[in-house]
Design an enzyme around this catalytic site. Structure first.
Site, PDB file in Angstrom:
ATOM      1  N   HIS A  27     -11.671 -44.791  -5.254  1.00  0.00           N
ATOM      2  CA  HIS A  27     -10.274 -44.418  -5.008  1.00  0.00           C
ATOM      3  C   HIS A  27      -9.327 -45.478  -5.569  1.00  0.00           C
ATOM      4  O   HIS A  27      -8.387 -45.174  -6.320  1.00  0.00           O
ATOM      5  CB  HIS A  27     -10.056 -44.260  -3.508  1.00  0.00           C
ATOM      6  N   GLU A  28      -9.577 -46.739  -5.237  1.00  0.00           N
ATOM      7  CA  GLU A  28      -8.694 -47.815  -5.688  1.00  0.00           C
ATOM      8  C   GLU A  28      -8.818 -48.042  -7.187  1.00  0.00           C
ATOM      9  O   GLU A  28      -7.827 -48.355  -7.856  1.00  0.00           O
ATOM     10  CB  GLU A  28      -8.998 -49.101  -4.919  1.00  0.00           C
ATOM     11  N   HIS A  31      -6.511 -45.689  -9.020  1.00  0.00           N
ATOM     12  CA  HIS A  31      -5.130 -46.173  -9.085  1.00  0.00           C
ATOM     13  C   HIS A  31      -4.978 -47.234 -10.175  1.00  0.00           C
ATOM     14  O   HIS A  31      -4.041 -47.188 -10.980  1.00  0.00           O
ATOM     15  CB  HIS A  31      -4.727 -46.788  -7.745  1.00  0.00           C
TER      16      HIS A  31
END
Length: 215
Positions: A27-28, A31
């Site tokens: 997820h990170e 980004h």
């Protein structure tokens, strides 16, 4: 999750913990990678352009997941001044949930391919549990992070779909009260309001819709 230890279900606890760490890291990374592609080197310079969990996992946030059932990873730093597109903020925010969706799709279909091609025995409960938990955890993270309150990804996404005046008002109030609303949501869930259980049920229902490989 801590209840699994009390019940002696160590293998299941470790399995869920590994799936959670992998999901948060992806997820990170989503980004960080998207911000870098849109001209912002901040996350890359901070060492976040990697899938290494050590770069993304916050120890306190992970402990909260274990003991409270709700936690967080390290936020990816960005600097909008470097963005080279007016839609960069939207796409950077959406990249995290999109990575979770992609990982859910890959995990469930990889399991089905493994069974179909004989890599995984269909009667092996450990493989089935890992891949299905991995898919469900990612869908749950996607759904939760799309909530448009507090610092969740959804609060960057929603303004792009609102009229300009409404969008400005939403940003104003969310900046001031959004985190309080998020804390209230968590508190209500702890008090027994079926908020997270509803999201868990929704994530479980979505798992079957992502299976494209026929047995």
């Amino acid at each position: 999750m801590i209840n699994l230890i009390y019940q002696g279900q160590w293998p299941l606890f470790v399995m869920i913990l590994m799936a959670l760490i992998l999901s948060l890291s992806c997820h990170e990374f989503g980004h960080a990678f998207t911000a870098w592609r849109f001209g912002d080197p901040t996350a890359k310079n901070a060492g976040r352009l990697t899938l290494n969990p050590l770069a993304h996992i916050d120890p306190m946030g992970l402990l909260m997941v274990v003991f409270v059932g709700f936690g967080y990873a390290k936020p990816v730093p960005t600097n909008p001044r470097f963005f080279n597109s007016r839609y960069a903020e939207l796409l950077v925010a959406a990249a995290g949930p999109a990575m979770n969706l992609l990982l859910a799709i890959v995990s469930i279909n990889l399991f089905l391919l493994g069974v179909k091609w004989g890599w995984i025995h269909p009667a092996d409960p450990r493989a089935a549990m890992f891949f299905f938990y991995l898919a469900q955890i990612n869908l749950l993270l996607m759904i939760f992070n799309l909530l448009p309150i507090g610092a969740l990804d959804g609060h960057y996404i929603l303004p792009y779909f609102l009229p300009r005046r409404v969008s400005a008002a939403y940003r104003y109030y969310n900046e001031r009260y959004g985190n309080y609303a998020l804390l209230a949501l968590v508190a209500l869930a702890i008090l027994g309001v079926p908020i997270f259980s509803t999201m868990i049920g929704l994530s479980q229902g979505l798992v079957g819709l992502l299976a494209f490989v026929s047995p």
